[in-house]
Motif scaffolding. Structure first.
Motif, PDB file in Angstrom:
ATOM      1  N   ALA A 250       0.815  -1.216   0.000  1.00  0.00           N
ATOM      2  CA  ALA A 250       0.000   0.000   0.000  1.00  0.00           C
ATOM      3  C   ALA A 250       0.850   1.268   0.000  1.00  0.00           C
ATOM      4  CB  ALA A 250      -0.951   0.000   1.193  1.00  0.00           C
ATOM      5  N   GLU A 251       1.935   1.256   0.775  1.00  0.00           N
ATOM      6  CA  GLU A 251       2.775   2.456   0.871  1.00  0.00           C
ATOM      7  C   GLU A 251       3.475   2.733  -0.464  1.00  0.00           C
ATOM      8  OE1 GLU A 251       5.728   4.506   4.126  1.00  0.00           O
ATOM      9  OE2 GLU A 251       5.675   2.332   4.007  1.00  0.00           O
ATOM     10  N   VAL A 252       3.978   1.693  -1.104  1.00  0.00           N
ATOM     11  CA  VAL A 252       4.650   1.862  -2.397  1.00  0.00           C
ATOM     12  C   VAL A 252       3.646   2.336  -3.441  1.00  0.00           C
ATOM     13  CG1 VAL A 252       5.887   0.662  -4.241  1.00  0.00           C
ATOM     14  CG2 VAL A 252       6.418   0.168  -1.850  1.00  0.00           C
ATOM     15  N   LEU A 253       2.450   1.750  -3.439  1.00  0.00           N
ATOM     16  CA  LEU A 253       1.407   2.169  -4.376  1.00  0.00           C
ATOM     17  C   LEU A 253       1.054   3.638  -4.155  1.00  0.00           C
ATOM     18  CD1 LEU A 253      -0.642   1.542  -6.583  1.00  0.00           C
ATOM     19  CD2 LEU A 253      -2.209   0.745  -4.797  1.00  0.00           C
ATOM     20  N   HIS A 254       0.961   4.043  -2.901  1.00  0.00           N
ATOM     21  CA  HIS A 254       0.672   5.447  -2.582  1.00  0.00           C
ATOM     22  C   HIS A 254       1.772   6.364  -3.131  1.00  0.00           C
ATOM     23  CE1 HIS A 254      -1.051   8.804  -0.339  1.00  0.00           C
ATOM     24  NE2 HIS A 254       0.170   9.083   0.099  1.00  0.00           N
ATOM     25  N   TRP A 255       3.027   5.958  -2.966  1.00  0.00           N
ATOM     26  CA  TRP A 255       4.148   6.732  -3.513  1.00  0.00           C
ATOM     27  C   TRP A 255       3.978   6.904  -5.020  1.00  0.00           C
ATOM     28  CZ3 TRP A 255       9.731   7.432  -2.124  1.00  0.00           C
ATOM     29  CH2 TRP A 255       9.904   7.593  -0.764  1.00  0.00           C
ATOM     30  N   LEU A 256       3.711   5.801  -5.709  1.00  0.00           N
ATOM     31  CA  LEU A 256       3.562   5.858  -7.173  1.00  0.00           C
ATOM     32  C   LEU A 256       2.377   6.731  -7.571  1.00  0.00           C
ATOM     33  CD1 LEU A 256       4.317   2.122  -8.034  1.00  0.00           C
ATOM     34  CD2 LEU A 256       5.826   4.106  -8.383  1.00  0.00           C
ATOM     35  N   GLN A 257       1.276   6.631  -6.841  1.00  0.00           N
ATOM     36  CA  GLN A 257       0.120   7.472  -7.139  1.00  0.00           C
ATOM     37  C   GLN A 257       0.440   8.941  -6.893  1.00  0.00           C
ATOM     38  OE1 GLN A 257      -2.697   5.559  -4.540  1.00  0.00           O
ATOM     39  NE2 GLN A 257      -3.551   4.306  -6.199  1.00  0.00           N
ATOM     40  N   CYS A 258       1.173   9.224  -5.830  1.00  0.00           N
ATOM     41  CA  CYS A 258       1.554  10.612  -5.534  1.00  0.00           C
ATOM     42  C   CYS A 258       2.450  11.184  -6.632  1.00  0.00           C
ATOM     43  CB  CYS A 258       2.271  10.704  -4.186  1.00  0.00           C
ATOM     44  SG  CYS A 258       1.186  10.482  -2.780  1.00  0.00           S
ATOM     45  N   ILE A 259       3.403  10.394  -7.092  1.00  0.00           N
ATOM     46  CA  ILE A 259       4.300  10.842  -8.159  1.00  0.00           C
ATOM     47  C   ILE A 259       3.510  11.082  -9.439  1.00  0.00           C
ATOM     48  CG2 ILE A 259       6.209  10.120  -9.658  1.00  0.00           C
ATOM     49  CD1 ILE A 259       7.371   8.706  -7.129  1.00  0.00           C
ATOM     50  N   SER A 260       2.616  10.161  -9.765  1.00  0.00           N
ATOM     51  CA  SER A 260       1.790  10.304 -10.970  1.00  0.00           C
ATOM     52  C   SER A 260       0.896  11.540 -10.879  1.00  0.00           C
ATOM     53  CB  SER A 260       0.938   9.053 -11.164  1.00  0.00           C
ATOM     54  OG  SER A 260       0.076   9.201 -12.265  1.00  0.00           O
ATOM     55  N   LEU A 261       0.251  11.737  -9.746  1.00  0.00           N
ATOM     56  CA  LEU A 261      -0.602  12.912  -9.566  1.00  0.00           C
ATOM     57  C   LEU A 261       0.203  14.203  -9.607  1.00  0.00           C
ATOM     58  CD1 LEU A 261      -2.984  11.593  -6.786  1.00  0.00           C
ATOM     59  CD2 LEU A 261      -3.667  12.327  -9.071  1.00  0.00           C
ATOM     60  N   ALA A 262       1.392  14.176  -9.018  1.00  0.00           N
ATOM     61  CA  ALA A 262       2.242  15.368  -9.022  1.00  0.00           C
ATOM     62  C   ALA A 262       2.601  15.765 -10.452  1.00  0.00           C
ATOM     63  CB  ALA A 262       3.501  15.131  -8.200  1.00  0.00           C
ATOM     64  N   ARG A 263       2.886  14.779 -11.286  1.00  0.00           N
ATOM     65  CA  ARG A 263       3.243  15.056 -12.679  1.00  0.00           C
ATOM     66  C   ARG A 263       2.033  15.521 -13.494  1.00  0.00           C
ATOM     67  NH1 ARG A 263       6.897   9.820 -14.179  1.00  0.00           N
ATOM     68  NH2 ARG A 263       8.901  10.628 -13.469  1.00  0.00           N
ATOM     69  N   ARG A 264       0.909  14.784 -13.363  1.00  0.00           N
ATOM     70  CA  ARG A 264      -0.254  15.037 -14.215  1.00  0.00           C
ATOM     71  C   ARG A 264      -1.163  16.151 -13.706  1.00  0.00           C
ATOM     72  NH1 ARG A 264      -3.918  11.144 -14.445  1.00  0.00           N
ATOM     73  NH2 ARG A 264      -3.185  10.099 -12.577  1.00  0.00           N
TER      74      ARG A 264
END
Length: 165
Positions: free
Chosen positions: A128-142
């Motif tokens: 869950a924590e890794v998925l959250h990191w990836l979602q945060c990075i994706s949201l930050a970019r998009r």
């Protein structure tokens, strides 16, 4: 239902506050009032009126406060009973070492950003924590315009490669 911005601790703790409007914004200028973080509970302090704990997601530790005495916010005794039961469930979920997803309103206490908790959920998925990191990075970019975490990594790489020259 209110939307919660998925943020890493480094982004949440880096929010700037406008003292005139008491609103928060990211370094890219996006306004944030509610946030969601996922991490491990590393401190826990219970008082009569509140439970204070810190959530560490690997990029920083976010101070969180869960108010236990909310009688002044509720006018109906049936709502108060429901809130008291819900608050007790959240308190039980906040154990040291637990991986949790915390949602709440961004606030400032004594000059530091904190999260006033509205929901705590224990994460059963170890990823869950890794998925959250990836979602945060994706949201930050998009959506959010930029990604401070990736910019920090790029600066460190440049510094390392510059030292090798």
């Amino acid at each position: 239902m209110e939307a919660h911005a998925k943020l890493l601790a480094t982004e949440l703790l880096g929010l700037t506050v406008d003292p005139f409007s008491a609103s928060f914004s990211t370094s890219a200028g996006h306004h944030v009032s509610n946030a969601e973080i996922i991490g491990m509970i590393v401190t826990r302090e219970r008082r009569n009126d509140y439970l204070r704990f810190h959530v560490d997601d690997g990029t920083g530790c976010v101070p969180c406060v869960l108010w236990l005495n909310q009688r002044h916010l509720i006018h109906s005794s049936s709502h108060l009973d429901l809130l008291a039961g819900s608050t007790q469930v959240h308190v039980e979920k906040t154990q040291l070492g637990s991986l949790v997803c915390v949602r709440g309103r961004v606030s400032v206490f004594r000059g530091a950003v904190e999260l006033v908790v509205s929901r705590v959920a224990v994460e059963r998925d170890p990823h869950a924590e890794v998925l959250h990191w990836l979602q945060c990075i994706s949201l930050a970019r998009r959506c959010y315009g930029r990604c401070p975490l990736l910019e920090t990594v790029k600066r460190k790489k440049q510094k390392i490669s510059g030292e090798d020259d």
